[in-house]
Scaffold this motif. Structure first.
Motif, short mmCIF file in Angstrom:
data_model
loop_
_atom_site.label_atom_id
_atom_site.label_comp_id
_atom_site.label_asym_id
_atom_site.label_seq_id
_atom_site.Cartn_x
_atom_site.Cartn_y
_atom_site.Cartn_z
N TYR A 103 -11.42 36.43 -20.69
CA TYR A 103 -11.41 38.18 -21.17
C TYR A 103 -11.75 38.88 -19.98
CZ TYR A 103 -9.91 38.41 -25.87
OH TYR A 103 -9.21 38.32 -26.74
N PRO A 104 -13.25 39.03 -19.04
CA PRO A 104 -13.23 39.70 -17.99
C PRO A 104 -12.06 39.71 -16.55
CG PRO A 104 -15.14 38.46 -19.07
CD PRO A 104 -14.04 37.66 -19.28
N ASP A 105 -11.93 37.86 -16.74
CA ASP A 105 -10.76 37.74 -15.14
C ASP A 105 -9.75 38.22 -15.62
OD1 ASP A 105 -12.94 36.67 -14.32
OD2 ASP A 105 -11.74 34.46 -14.56
N PHE A 106 -9.58 38.13 -17.06
CA PHE A 106 -8.01 39.30 -17.52
C PHE A 106 -8.11 40.66 -17.28
CE2 PHE A 106 -6.35 41.58 -20.56
CZ PHE A 106 -4.81 40.76 -20.05
N PHE A 107 -9.55 41.20 -17.14
CA PHE A 107 -9.18 42.85 -17.64
C PHE A 107 -9.34 43.16 -15.74
CE2 PHE A 107 -11.73 42.31 -21.36
CZ PHE A 107 -10.84 42.73 -21.88
N ASP A 108 -9.88 41.97 -15.12
CA ASP A 108 -9.59 41.99 -13.31
C ASP A 108 -8.59 42.19 -13.03
OD1 ASP A 108 -12.69 42.94 -13.56
OD2 ASP A 108 -13.33 40.63 -12.87
N ASN A 113 -3.83 43.77 -9.88
CA ASN A 113 -2.76 43.64 -9.66
C ASN A 113 -1.48 45.00 -9.01
OD1 ASN A 113 -0.26 43.41 -11.81
ND2 ASN A 113 -1.87 44.32 -12.80
N GLN A 114 -0.95 44.40 -8.37
CA GLN A 114 0.23 44.64 -7.77
C GLN A 114 1.58 44.19 -7.89
OE1 GLN A 114 -0.65 47.34 -6.16
NE2 GLN A 114 -2.70 46.90 -6.78
N SER A 115 1.82 43.77 -9.20
CA SER A 115 2.83 43.10 -9.31
C SER A 115 3.61 43.33 -11.13
CB SER A 115 2.87 41.45 -8.92
OG SER A 115 2.08 41.61 -7.61
N PHE A 116 2.56 43.61 -11.73
CA PHE A 116 3.57 43.70 -13.47
C PHE A 116 3.43 44.97 -13.74
CE2 PHE A 116 1.09 39.22 -12.47
CZ PHE A 116 1.82 38.49 -13.11
N ASP A 117 4.09 45.26 -14.61
CA ASP A 117 4.87 46.32 -15.45
C ASP A 117 3.74 46.52 -17.01
OD1 ASP A 117 6.30 47.50 -13.41
OD2 ASP A 117 8.48 46.91 -14.92
N HIS A 118 3.43 44.69 -17.30
CA HIS A 118 2.03 44.70 -18.32
C HIS A 118 2.17 43.15 -17.60
CE1 HIS A 118 4.50 47.48 -20.34
NE2 HIS A 118 5.43 47.53 -20.23
N LEU A 119 0.25 43.49 -18.39
CA LEU A 119 -0.34 41.76 -18.50
C LEU A 119 -0.50 42.12 -19.66
CD1 LEU A 119 -0.38 40.17 -16.52
CD2 LEU A 119 -2.53 40.67 -15.78
N VAL A 120 -0.20 41.11 -20.66
CA VAL A 120 -0.55 40.43 -21.66
C VAL A 120 -1.84 39.49 -21.75
CG1 VAL A 120 -0.48 39.89 -24.49
CG2 VAL A 120 0.81 42.31 -22.97
N SER A 121 -2.91 39.07 -22.20
CA SER A 121 -3.63 38.24 -23.14
C SER A 121 -3.25 37.56 -24.09
CB SER A 121 -5.15 38.20 -22.71
OG SER A 121 -5.38 39.12 -23.49
N TYR A 122 -3.19 36.07 -24.69
CA TYR A 122 -3.36 36.12 -25.90
C TYR A 122 -3.69 34.91 -26.05
CZ TYR A 122 0.53 32.94 -23.76
OH TYR A 122 1.24 32.58 -23.54
N HIS A 123 -4.18 34.02 -27.54
CA HIS A 123 -4.66 33.10 -27.94
C HIS A 123 -4.76 32.73 -29.51
CE1 HIS A 123 -8.61 34.49 -29.28
NE2 HIS A 123 -8.58 35.21 -28.70
N GLY A 124 -4.60 31.34 -29.62
CA GLY A 124 -4.37 31.04 -31.17
C GLY A 124 -5.37 31.80 -32.25
#
Length: 839
Positions: A103-108, A113-124
């Motif tokens: 999670y902390p890496d994902f939040f960073d 980032n300069q490339s995404f309109d949206h970035l989403v994390s997910y797990h089962g």
């Protein structure tokens, strides 16, 4: 007046037809005449034409079936808005398999980032629905709130998530349409109401459309909730743990941003984080980005393309056979007569092409019927082994493909025979009163036979390699005994079992072992043959390393009697027992691969390690003593290498929610399911069991992809082999028919029949030898395509190659000798002897 108008209209029609003829175009009437004449000619030889249509039906039907799966899996875009901009983001290296993200890496990533309109994390995630007639175990996903904006999807009812619903203490959920219909009575006023999931109250934000699936390789997901469930507001919350890597990340690229540019962007961020957090991110110093569909398919794409290429070769062999049949039935006298009556060569070629295309279309129609029947059978063979394969079917694009290859096949097998038949001296048959043999026809037929043999060897060798590989897989020692072992899963939610989970499972296993027919029972967090494992770093005082460069190994939490139940051999030391609790000395067991890699030439018993596992905020990681060594096991059926693995007693780390049950029985394992559900119901009526399978079933699921590829390629290779062997038979019949006079003269001069037969068969033997040489070279060159799918055998297996060549050579010559060749020579001999006696 009417007659004048008719004459004028007729003159215009004739003028248009003349203009079309001058431009090389045909009128509908001319096409109609060609088709009607072609139908009459096809009806004259029903047996031969039926054989050609049947051969094409097999080839086109097989291609259509495989293409329907390729279309569903590879060609259809993902069912989201602008799917070409969706990508999967992974860390370049990682402690956990699959290069998952914390999670902390994902939040960073999200903020830098300069490339995404949206970035989403997910797990089962797994939750239990209670408050309904019968508790139901549900699979779902924990996702970022931006999931629906990223996918461009709207709920069927209600709304998506909001940013504030990621905060600790918030519980909202989106439901799958099928769950809403089956468990909640399709109540359209359900939005805003609450349900109980694993003892927690969740507010229903919306219901998703019936066709919605996320991720695409998890079609059975029933709910989606926010990462608030992982954010408990403490310093040890999962969302604050930089060492807990278990998430996947999907992103939507900004318009015009390429994957290459995004890779550079994310790798730069990962490198900065590695410098900023050396204790946790040293091994996560890069990132990789690939399209979402490519990431979900993995090597399935290559496997399907190999199968599609194989079935395409079958169609080529089929076209070769049909083309040879058309050469054999060359209608010299008919063509000569039509030429004498004024038909041009172009007109004759056109007529022959119309007939071959009609045969192709008839074969295509029969092939589509075959595809309708065979596609469901192939899907049953695939099972859940291929993402999105369940959507395959014979639809309009697939029918269009079938029509295209039908027309293409008609041109492929009809064009050269048509041109060859219409070429040369067309009047010779009328002058000589017989057939005119052309050297071009003979060479063409011979080249086709050699090519068929080469293609047949390539296909059959590939199938032989996959069969050999599959046999190796199913006979490889798994390291445990799967016979009479039942496995199942149930959840013990934190809301009720956070402090009593260890005691609950201890009591449950004691009662389970007391059931009639149960010989032994235990439990494991990660079961063999589920192709899933978690790696964990550990400190080794004998080989100290910086925190960010610690050694790592796979880890599993197990109960007492687990190794006994699975019959995993204890090689040294002792097993876990019921006295291994959170208050007792902390212990661990390692497998032989672990001992060999980290303690080569040493006795690992008594060694102390500090794995990065804890019992929660109040129990940080502790030093553990190795008390036993067990044998290696395969965690996946297609595993190529045994990884180092350590086992920890589950009772010493109660901070988990579910464990697989394994029970060895003296009866049918599945017959035990009702008794186990009854047992659990007596302990807690709100705990349902799920994922009930025998261990053999789990191994079968792991083998689904290798099995379906092996079976399909073997079927296609068998079909190709039969079609290849038809070639020598046909060339014998064609050769003997053409050389009837020569054979008669030889027999009349006293040549033995066997000598004449040898002369004829020599031609087939030479063609098979040439084709075998070409096929061996092609099989060796194409072996690298299969290397990634082979286990326990190389792509250039000389035994398989020699066996295939031997089978094709022997059966090919026998097919010729037992077919029209020997029969025709015998008939010619009888006729010659009869004439000699009369004279």
């Amino acid at each position: 007046m009417k007659h004048s108008a008719r004459r004028q209209f007729g003159n215009v029609t004739v003028l248009k037809e003349r203009q079309r003829a001058q431009r090389g175009m045909l009128s509908p009437a001319e096409w109609g005449r060609d088709v009607r004449f072609g139908m009459r000619m096809l009806a004259k030889r029903p047996a031969l034409n039926a054989a050609m249509v049947l051969a094409l039906a097999l080839g086109i039907g097989a291609n259509t079936t495989v293409f329907s799966i390729v279309d569903a899996v590879l060609l259809r875009p993902l069912p989201y808005a602008h799917p070409e901009r969706l990508v999967e983001v992974q860390e370049g290296t990682g402690i956990f398999e699959g290069d998952s993200v914390c999670y902390p890496d994902f939040f960073d990533w999200l903020t830098q980032n300069q490339s995404f309109d949206h970035l989403v994390s997910y797990h089962g995630a797994s939750l239990t629905l209670t408050g309904v007639e019968r508790a139901v175990h549900l699979n779902g996903e924990v996702v970022s709130w931006e999931l629906l904006p990223l996918l461009g999807v709207n709920p069927e009812m209600g709304r998506g998530f909001r940013p504030e619903e990621e905060k600790s203490g918030t519980r909202v959920v989106l439901l799958r349409h099928a769950l809403w219909a089956s468990q909640l009575g399709s109540d359209r006023s359900i939005v805003g109401r609450t349900i109980h999931l694993s003892g927690e109250v969740y507010t229903i934000a919306g219901v998703m459309p019936a066709t919605f699936r996320f991720p695409v390789d998890a079609p059975q997901n029933n709910f989606w909730t926010t990462l608030a469930v992982d954010n408990d507001g403490t310093a040890k919350a999962q969302t604050a743990n930089r060492g807990d890597h278990e998430m996947s990340v999907i992103g939507r690229l900004k318009p015009g941003v390429t994957i290459a540019r995004t890779n550079a962007d994310m790798t730069a961020i990962a490198a900065r984080l590695a410098k900023q957090y050396p204790d946790t991110n040293t091994q996560h110093n890069s990132a990789s980005v690939e399209s979402e569909l490519t990431a979900k398919l993995g090597d399935t794409r290559t496997r399907l393309l190999v199968i599609l290429g194989a079935v395409g070769l079958v169609l080529l062999i089929t076209c070769g056979n049909v083309g040879n049949l058309l050469l054999m039935r060359a209608r010299e006298r008919e063509l000569a007569m039509r030429s004498a009556l004024g038909a041009s060569r172009a007109r004759l070629v056109r007529q022959l092409l119309v007939e071959s295309i009609m045969i192709g279309v008839l074969g295509g129609a029969a092939g589509c019927t075959l595809a309708f029947v065979s596609t469901p059978a192939v899907l049953r063979l695939i099972g859940d082994g291929v993402p999105r394969a369940a959507d395959a079917g014979v639809n309009l694009p697939v029918l269009g493909f079938a029509l295209a290859i039908s027309l293409a096949s008609g041109l492929v097998f009809g064009l050269v025979p048509a041109i060859t038949s219409a070429r040369g001296d067309l009047l010779s048959p009328l002058k000589e009163g017989g057939r005119s043999e052309t050297c071009g026809q003979h060479r063409l037929g011979s080249a086709v036979i050699a090519g068929q043999v080469a293609l047949g060897i390539v296909l059959t060798t590939s199938a032989g390699l996959l069969v050999t590989s599959f046999i190796h897989l199913i006979h490889t020692n798994d390291g445990f005994n799967p016979d009479h072992v039942l496995t199942l899963l149930f959840e013990t939610p934190d809301s009720r079992y956070a402090n009593t989970r260890a005691e609950f499972y201890h009591e449950y296993f004691e009662k389970l072992r007391a059931l009639p027919g149960v010989q032994s029972a235990g439990g494991s967090i990660l079961l063999p043959m589920i192709d899933n494992s978690a790696n964990i770093s550990f400190e080794n005082p004998e080989h100290p390393r910086p925190k960010g460069q610690l050694e790592s190994a796979a880890v599993d939490l197990v109960s007492s009697a687990y190794f006994q139940t699975m019959e995993i051999p204890l090689l040294a030391g002792q097993d876990f027992n019921d006295s291994d609790t959170s208050q007792s000395p902390q212990v661990m067991i390692v497998n032989r691969a672990f001992a060999s890699e980290f303690f080569p030439g040493e006795n690992p018993l008594g060694k102390r390690l500090k794995p990065g596992t804890s019992g929660g905020p109040t129990r940080p990681p502790a030093w553990r003593t190795i008390v036993g060594v067990v044998g290696n096991i395969r965690t996946g059926a297609t595993q190529r290498k045994t990884d180092p693995m350590c086992y920890v007693p589950a009772r010493q780390l109660p901070n988990w929610c579910c464990m697989y049950t394994v029970a060895r029985t003296s009866m049918d394992p599945l017959a035990l399911e009702p008794e186990i559900q009854k047992l659990l119901g007596s302990m807690d009526p709100d705990i349902p069991i799920s994922d009930v399978r025998t261990m053999h079933d789990r191994i079968g699921l792991q083998l689904a992809q290798p099995r379906f590829a092996m079976v399909l390629l073997a079927v296609f290779a068998g079909l190709a082999l039969v079609l290849t062997l038809v070639g020598p038979y046909g060339v014998m019949a064609y050769s003997v028919t053409r050389r009837t006079r020569e054979i008669g003269v030889r027999l009349a001069l006293g040549a033995p029949r066997w000598t004449v037969l040898q002369m004829v068969l020599r031609q087939a033997a030479v063609l098979i030898l040439i084709g075998s040489g070409l096929g061996i070279a092609a099989a060796l060159a194409s072996g690298s395509l299969l290397q990634a799918f082979l286990y326990g055998t190389g792509a250039r297996n000389p035994v398989v190659l020699a066996s295939v060549c031997g089978v094709i050579a022997v059966t090919g010559v026998l097919a010729g000798s037992k077919g029209d060749a020997s029969g025709s020579v015998r008939r010619v001999a009888v006729r010659v002897n009869s004439r000699l006696r009369r004279h």
